[in-house]
Design an enzyme around this catalytic site. Structure first.
Site, PDB file in Angstrom:
ATOM      1  N   GLU A  31       0.857  -1.192   0.000  1.00 61.01           N
ATOM      2  CA  GLU A  31       0.000   0.000   0.000  1.00 61.01           C
ATOM      3  C   GLU A  31       0.890   1.238   0.000  1.00 61.01           C
ATOM      4  O   GLU A  31       1.807   1.356   0.815  1.00 61.01           O
ATOM      5  CB  GLU A  31      -0.932  -0.027   1.225  1.00 61.01           C
ATOM      6  CG  GLU A  31      -1.635   1.271   1.542  1.00 61.01           C
ATOM      7  CD  GLU A  31      -2.474   1.851   0.392  1.00 61.01           C
ATOM      8  OE1 GLU A  31      -3.247   1.114  -0.225  1.00 61.01           O
ATOM      9  OE2 GLU A  31      -2.308   3.067   0.107  1.00 61.01           O
ATOM     10  N   ARG A 104     -17.371   3.333   5.892  1.00 61.91           N
ATOM     11  CA  ARG A 104     -16.278   2.720   5.132  1.00 61.91           C
ATOM     12  C   ARG A 104     -15.158   2.239   6.039  1.00 61.91           C
ATOM     13  O   ARG A 104     -14.565   1.190   5.814  1.00 61.91           O
ATOM     14  CB  ARG A 104     -15.669   3.728   4.162  1.00 61.91           C
ATOM     15  CG  ARG A 104     -16.472   3.915   2.962  1.00 61.91           C
ATOM     16  CD  ARG A 104     -16.035   5.136   2.210  1.00 61.91           C
ATOM     17  NE  ARG A 104     -16.829   5.223   1.014  1.00 61.91           N
ATOM     18  CZ  ARG A 104     -16.488   4.694  -0.149  1.00 61.91           C
ATOM     19  NH1 ARG A 104     -15.315   4.117  -0.305  1.00 61.91           N
ATOM     20  NH2 ARG A 104     -17.283   4.770  -1.177  1.00 61.91           N
ATOM     21  N   TYR A 213     -28.356   8.639   4.952  1.00 62.41           N
ATOM     22  CA  TYR A 213     -28.748   7.405   5.657  1.00 62.41           C
ATOM     23  C   TYR A 213     -27.974   7.282   6.973  1.00 62.41           C
ATOM     24  O   TYR A 213     -26.883   7.841   7.111  1.00 62.41           O
ATOM     25  CB  TYR A 213     -28.534   6.169   4.779  1.00 62.41           C
ATOM     26  CG  TYR A 213     -27.167   6.009   4.141  1.00 62.41           C
ATOM     27  CD1 TYR A 213     -26.072   5.518   4.855  1.00 62.41           C
ATOM     28  CD2 TYR A 213     -26.970   6.317   2.798  1.00 62.41           C
ATOM     29  CE1 TYR A 213     -24.831   5.340   4.252  1.00 62.41           C
ATOM     30  CE2 TYR A 213     -25.734   6.150   2.182  1.00 62.41           C
ATOM     31  CZ  TYR A 213     -24.673   5.660   2.921  1.00 62.41           C
ATOM     32  OH  TYR A 213     -23.446   5.493   2.321  1.00 62.41           O
ATOM     33  N   ASP A 290     -11.638  -0.626  -8.846  1.00 64.28           N
ATOM     34  CA  ASP A 290     -11.650   0.616  -9.635  1.00 64.28           C
ATOM     35  C   ASP A 290     -10.534   0.663 -10.671  1.00 64.28           C
ATOM     36  O   ASP A 290     -10.654   1.365 -11.673  1.00 64.28           O
ATOM     37  CB  ASP A 290     -11.515   1.836  -8.707  1.00 64.28           C
ATOM     38  CG  ASP A 290     -12.847   2.244  -8.099  1.00 64.28           C
ATOM     39  OD1 ASP A 290     -13.842   1.526  -8.306  1.00 64.28           O
ATOM     40  OD2 ASP A 290     -12.887   3.285  -7.411  1.00 64.28           O
TER      41      ASP A 290
END
Ligand code: FAD
Length: 392
Positions: A31, A104, A213, A290
């Site tokens: 990463e 998330r 939400y 993605d």
């Protein structure tokens, strides 16, 4: 066996690491950022995404923090009337998995903890992948600090601006949609009781919409406001000036603006996607999430598709044994039409949400004519658990 190498530790990269380790492949994941983290915003997970979390063995962990809204309602941002409603509890009955929303960071940290507990996965931060070379036996990866790492395959899960994609496909920059998303999170306790509904609400207006939400066990409210704009700020997660948002939303309902006014800090994103294309897999290298098929968030399924990719890829590597290139080609073939359909439909949904004038009237009439069961069945192509050869 040399490890499978993964570039990128977002939801897609971590999902792939977990799926591969569970399939018996050792994994090294690199990463670029100094720490593993996700943006501070919500995410919707359809029944198909939950089916993948189940396969990864982390469904219960994600469900513990998630909220299952009772209802999805679509309302007119200008007139205030209800355009459509879909009871969400029935999703779990129809599709065997719930429709839920979560933070998330909660999803990402559940994935991260599951990866950290797997002895076959090595996770490293502060390690940007710069370039790779492929030969008949494997892949050599060069990291920014100069180290060369050897693996049996490389998975580019390095997001919208993927470097891996530039080598594998080389199709330049993503498509800028001309739409900006403003995101914010508000503690539920700061909202009046009438705003604390357990609902997923979408306010649709001409060239704009707002979604809100509850998330994190109902403690937080997630808000995403989107509008069309020529102003393009390159990048991701910019601290945002609220004035353009207010200009675009000045004609919207007072109750909607009252909700926007509760937000102290907005972050903004320039929304991008790409045309669906083939060619993600080349020899021992492939793309995922993605990096392979960036999409607008109108369905909203980017993370769901990345999780499906992860499980499908691991299934193909197991199915084809040591034949890595064959497994990666099979993975692409099994995923490309489904993800291409979601990319295409996401753009279309954006037009439906942002319709104006006669088009908006036509949309409202069309949606009013559908019953709840009809609305649920219309999404079967997406929400049913996808199947492929080699799945468990
Ligand atoms: P990313 O999350 O972008 O992860 C890529 C990772 O790779 C990053 O950690 C990055 O630092 C790292 N990286 C990049 N380059 C390198 C390199 N050279 N070397 C090493 N590491 C590198 N999806 C849903 O399913 N539901 C939703 O409700 C939803 N809502 C959305 C709302 C908005 C406003 C937006 C913009 C998107 C939304 N999405 C949603 C889409 C979803 O967020 C993405 O599709 C998903 O997060 C993609 O995950 P990923 O792992 O493929 O990519």
């Amino acid at each position: 066996m040399d490890p499978v190498l993964i570039a990128g530790g977002g939801i897609g990269g971590l999902g792939a690491a977990l799926a591969l380790a569970r399939a018996g492949c050792p994994v090294r994941l690199f990463e670029r950022a100094p720490e593993f983290r996700e943006v501070g915003a919500g995410i919707q997970l359809g029944p198909n995404a939950f089916a993948m979390l189940d396969r990864l063995g982390i469904r219960a962990g994600v469900e513990a923090d998630a909220v299952q809204p009772d209802m999805f309602t679509m309302r007119c941002a200008i007139g205030g009337h209800e355009i459509a409603r879909v009871p969400l509890a029935a999703m779990a009955v129809r599709y065997g998995n719930p429709y839920a929303v979560t933070h998330r960071a909660d999803l990402h940290s559940t994935l991260l903890a599951a990866c950290a507990a797997e002895p076959g996965i090595a996770l490293q931060t502060n390690r940007a992948v710069v370039v790779f070379l492929e030969d008949a036996e494997g892949v050599t990866l060069r990291l920014e600090d100069g180290e060369a790492v050897r693996g049996t395959a490389l998975i580019g899960a390095d997001g919208l601006w993927s470097r891996t994609r530039q080598v594998v496909i080389g199709d330049g920059r993503p498509v800028v949609s001309g739409q900006i998303a403003y995101r914010a999170v508000v503690p539920m306790a700061e909202l009046p009781p009438e705003m604390r509904e357990r609902r997923l609400v979408l306010w649709a207006g001409p060239q704009l919409h707002l979604v809100h939400y509850p998330m994190r066990r109902g403690e937080l409210m997630n808000l995403v406001a989107v509008f069309h704009s020529d102003h393009y700020v390159e990048g991701w997660d910019q601290a945002a000036d609220p004035r353009p948002l207010w200009r675009h939303f000045e004609r919207t309902r007072p109750e909607l603006r009252e909700l926007l006014a509760r937000v102290e800090t907005w972050r903004s994103w320039a929304l991008c996607d790409r045309e669906p294309v083939r060619g993600w897999s080349r020899g021992r290298v492939t793309l995922l999430g993605d990096a392979a098929h960036p999409m607008l968030q109108y369905l909203p399924q980017g993370a769901g598709m990345a999780l499906e990719d992860a499980v499908c890829l691991a299934d193909q590597l197991r199915r084809h044994g040591g034949e890595v290139a064959r497994a990666l080609a099979a993975y692409e073939e099994l995923r490309v039409l489904r993800t291409g359909r979601v990319q295409t439909m996401a753009r279309l949904y954006g037009e439906v949400f942002h319709a104006a004038g006669v088009r908006a009237e036509l949309r409202d009439a069309w949606l009013a004519g559908r019953d709840a069961a009809g609305a649920r069945e219309a999404m079967a192509w997406l929400y049913e658990t996808p199947r492929w050869p080699g799945d468990a």
